[in-house]
Design a protein around this motif. Structure first.
Motif, mmCIF file in Angstrom:
data_model
loop_
_atom_site.group_PDB
_atom_site.id
_atom_site.type_symbol
_atom_site.label_atom_id
_atom_site.label_comp_id
_atom_site.label_asym_id
_atom_site.label_seq_id
_atom_site.Cartn_x
_atom_site.Cartn_y
_atom_site.Cartn_z
ATOM 1 N N ARG A 94 -1.349 -1.717 2.438
ATOM 2 C CA ARG A 94 -2.571 -1.901 2.613
ATOM 3 C C ARG A 94 -3.222 -3.035 1.486
ATOM 4 O O ARG A 94 -3.959 -3.730 1.804
ATOM 5 N N ARG A 95 -2.762 -3.003 0.279
ATOM 6 C CA ARG A 95 -3.298 -3.849 -0.827
ATOM 7 C C ARG A 95 -2.837 -5.182 -0.481
ATOM 8 O O ARG A 95 -3.480 -6.284 -0.670
ATOM 9 N N TYR A 98 -4.925 -6.701 2.041
ATOM 10 C CA TYR A 98 -6.356 -7.282 1.561
ATOM 11 C C TYR A 98 -5.883 -8.748 0.740
ATOM 12 O O TYR A 98 -6.842 -9.436 0.752
ATOM 13 N N CYS A 99 -4.974 -8.417 0.103
ATOM 14 C CA CYS A 99 -4.714 -9.716 -0.830
ATOM 15 C C CYS A 99 -4.441 -10.998 0.045
ATOM 16 O O CYS A 99 -4.907 -12.174 -0.185
#
Length: 102
Positions: A94-95, A98-99
């Protein structure tokens, strides 16, 4: 003696992977190790429980009790590790999403 040079190590802006996921990989492709650990742990736990059951019922004189307890405890350890590893990997994905979106 040589002095340490700053450019000896290559610059890395983030973590680099040796084997990146192929472009067409499914959403579960990054979870395969965690699922394997989870399944193997619960299978080992089941074998330990079965050995305890067979020893308690007196069906077999097979392996000694420490073997059964080792299988049971290692199976629980691996099973719980796999269960906890899956949410960690999902949060990492998920991160990462986002990045890449930013």
């Amino acid at each position: 003696m040589e002095e340490f040079e700053e450019d000896w190590f290559p610059e890395a802006s983030g973590s680099q992977r040796l084997f990146p996921d192929p472009p067409g990989a499914s959403g579960w492709a990054h979870l395969h190790r965690a699922v394997i650990v989870l399944v193997m742990g619960f299978l080992m736990c089941a074998v330990g429980g079965l050995l305890f059951l067979l020893l308690a019922l007196g069906v077999t004189e097979g392996p000694p009790r420490p073997v059964a307890s080792a299988c049971l405890s290692l199976g629980l350890l691996l099973g719980l590790m796999g269960l906890l590893w899956i949410p960690v990997l999902k949060e990492k994905q998920r991160r990462k999403g986002y990045c890449q979106a930013a």
